[in-house]
Design an enzyme around this catalytic site. Structure first.
Site, PDB file in Angstrom:
ATOM      1  N   LYS A  96     -11.402  -2.026   7.604  1.00 32.61           N
ATOM      2  CA  LYS A  96     -10.545  -2.913   8.387  1.00 32.61           C
ATOM      3  C   LYS A  96     -10.951  -2.923   9.869  1.00 32.61           C
ATOM      4  O   LYS A  96     -10.921  -3.946  10.498  1.00 32.61           O
ATOM      5  CB  LYS A  96      -9.076  -2.507   8.264  1.00 32.61           C
ATOM      6  CG  LYS A  96      -8.592  -2.266   6.832  1.00 32.61           C
ATOM      7  CD  LYS A  96      -8.378  -3.544   6.049  1.00 32.61           C
ATOM      8  CE  LYS A  96      -8.207  -3.357   4.553  1.00 32.61           C
ATOM      9  NZ  LYS A  96      -7.309  -2.337   4.091  1.00 32.61           N
ATOM     10  N   TRP A 120       0.835  -1.208   0.000  1.00 29.25           N
ATOM     11  CA  TRP A 120       0.000   0.000   0.000  1.00 29.25           C
ATOM     12  C   TRP A 120       0.862   1.247   0.000  1.00 29.25           C
ATOM     13  O   TRP A 120       0.591   2.213  -0.711  1.00 29.25           O
ATOM     14  CB  TRP A 120      -0.953   0.010   1.190  1.00 29.25           C
ATOM     15  CG  TRP A 120      -1.958  -1.091   1.156  1.00 29.25           C
ATOM     16  CD1 TRP A 120      -2.097  -2.100   2.060  1.00 29.25           C
ATOM     17  CD2 TRP A 120      -2.977  -1.312   0.159  1.00 29.25           C
ATOM     18  NE1 TRP A 120      -3.128  -2.926   1.687  1.00 29.25           N
ATOM     19  CE2 TRP A 120      -3.677  -2.469   0.531  1.00 29.25           C
ATOM     20  CE3 TRP A 120      -3.347  -0.648  -1.015  1.00 29.25           C
ATOM     21  CZ2 TRP A 120      -4.736  -2.986  -0.218  1.00 29.25           C
ATOM     22  CZ3 TRP A 120      -4.402  -1.154  -1.765  1.00 29.25           C
ATOM     23  CH2 TRP A 120      -5.081  -2.308  -1.363  1.00 29.25           C
ATOM     24  N   ASP A 135      -1.198   6.785   6.507  1.00 25.22           N
ATOM     25  CA  ASP A 135      -2.276   5.874   6.139  1.00 25.22           C
ATOM     26  C   ASP A 135      -2.480   4.947   7.334  1.00 25.22           C
ATOM     27  O   ASP A 135      -1.612   4.131   7.647  1.00 25.22           O
ATOM     28  CB  ASP A 135      -1.856   5.088   4.885  1.00 25.22           C
ATOM     29  CG  ASP A 135      -2.863   4.010   4.484  1.00 25.22           C
ATOM     30  OD1 ASP A 135      -3.851   3.796   5.207  1.00 25.22           O
ATOM     31  OD2 ASP A 135      -2.639   3.365   3.428  1.00 25.22           O
TER      32      ASP A 135
END
Ligand SMILES: *Cc1c(COP(=O)(O)O)cnc(C)c1O
Length: 357
Positions: free
Chosen positions: A190, A99, A166
């Protein structure tokens, strides 16, 4: 049989969130209508938005001068919104996973990007240290929890340039010193809500410094000025997020979440270390994620990988197959996962050991 949900994302949510959202799908806030068919301009939905923003501020202890936004587009849209709004000349990225690497790639479209460090060569199995940030960087971007690889940065460090994080897969897993960050974002799927909503916590005074023209929807200021209602926000995931926020508050807040997460992770890492059939993917204990616990078959037992996958599935363990780039296993232990599920996985590993030793 009881199912134990170890999916990495979308992933387990509190039963409270699921039950309350199900009720609101039938009858939202006494309106006699489903939350799926109510205007986002109605006073009931505006109240949901306000309470969600306020609970974010309360739970994370967000200081004055920051705004909480709820947007569409997922964390992946933030990979480009961040440089659009903040990158004038140069940005710095710490590349600790897939990511992080995607975020870094997007930024390259907007200016010079310095990778301060990367652990790519060893399949991102550690968090690099000893790197330096160029002082003229507009910001440093980090990914606090590397969902795919099972590493985590659990310390809110000082940074000479604005820090952007993030936190898709570890938001609300521990108390965070928000004052160290200029911007935090994440997809909700998540640890917070079903997919569809993206949170952004932005320090207001870092905006308005880039020279480029920013398209309306990409401009954080648009969403700040319109209280996240410039366009229709994802109302249903927002409602579910609010239910999780209430659940967090009623279950001891983030100090208690962190205590439970440390306890769960220890139970599982201890078994991975003890059980001769398995070994941890991340060697350095300090770098190990509390949210995504990765492990491999030990030397000499590699041929049993598929057998263990099947055995675990038969015992109700859902979603423990590792990411395709690492192989092995990944058990995600987000806030909503009860300790009992971790214990059930440990028992499954022990049983597998007794059959195969
Ligand atoms: C899942 C994830 C993403 C991608 O989120 P989307 O909402 O699917 O765009 C980004 N970063 C991290 C750390 C993630 O875990």
């Amino acid at each position: 049989m009881k199912k134990h949900n170890f999916y990495a994302g979308p992933s387990i949510l509190p039963q409270f969130t699921i039950d309350e959202t199900a009720k609101a799908i039938k009858d939202f806030a006494g309106t006699g209508l489903s939350i799926m068919e109510v205007s986002h301009r109605s006073k009931e939905v505006i109240a949901v938005m306000e309470e969600a923003q306020n609970l974010f501020k309360e739970l994370l202890n967000i200081p004055d001068g920051y705004t909480v936004l709820f947007l569409g587009g997922g964390a992946s849209t933030q990979f480009l919104m961040v440089p659009y709004n903040l990158l004038n000349k140069k940005a710095a990225y710490l590349v600790t996973g897939g990511w992080a690497s995607k975020a870094c790639k997007e930024a390259k479209q907007f200016g010079e990007v310095v990778e301060v460090a990367s652990s790519k060569e060893t399949t991102y199995n550690y968090i690099p240290t000893g790197w330096a940030v160029p002082e003229d960087a507009d910001y440093l971007h980090i990914t606090t929890n590397n969902t795919l690889y099972g590493t985590q940065i659990r310390e809110d460090f000082d940074c000479k340039v604005p820090l952007v994080a993030d936190m898709s897969s570890d938001i609300f897993s521990r108390p965070v010193d928000i004052s160290k960050y200029s911007l935090i974002y994440g997809g909700a799927q998540k640890n917070l809500a079903p997919a569809g909503i993206t949170f952004v916590i932005v320090k207001n005074d870092i905006l308005g410094k880039v020279e480029r023209h920013i398209p309306t929807m990409m401009d954080y200021k648009t969403h700040i000025e319109n209280d996240s209602m410039f366009n229709t926000p994802p109302v249903l995931p927002l409602y579910a997020a609010l239910m999780t926020l209430r659940w967090l508050k009623n279950n001891g807040g983030l100090v208690e979440m962190e205590r439970k997460n440390i306890e769960k992770a220890k139970i599982l890492y201890d078994e991975i270390e003890r059980n001769p059939l398995f070994k941890p993917t991340i060697k350095n204990e300090k770098d190990r994620s509390l949210m995504n616990i990765c492990f491999l078959m030990n030397e000499g037992y590699e041929h049993l990988e598929k057998d263990f996958n099947d055995f675990a599935a038969k015992n109700g363990m859902i979603g423990i197959k590792g990411h395709r780039s690492t192989g092995g296993f990944r058990a995600s232990t987000y806030n909503a996962l009860p300790k009992e599920s971790v214990e059930a996985l440990v028992n499954t590993m022990k049983e597998f050991e007794s059959i195969n030793k």
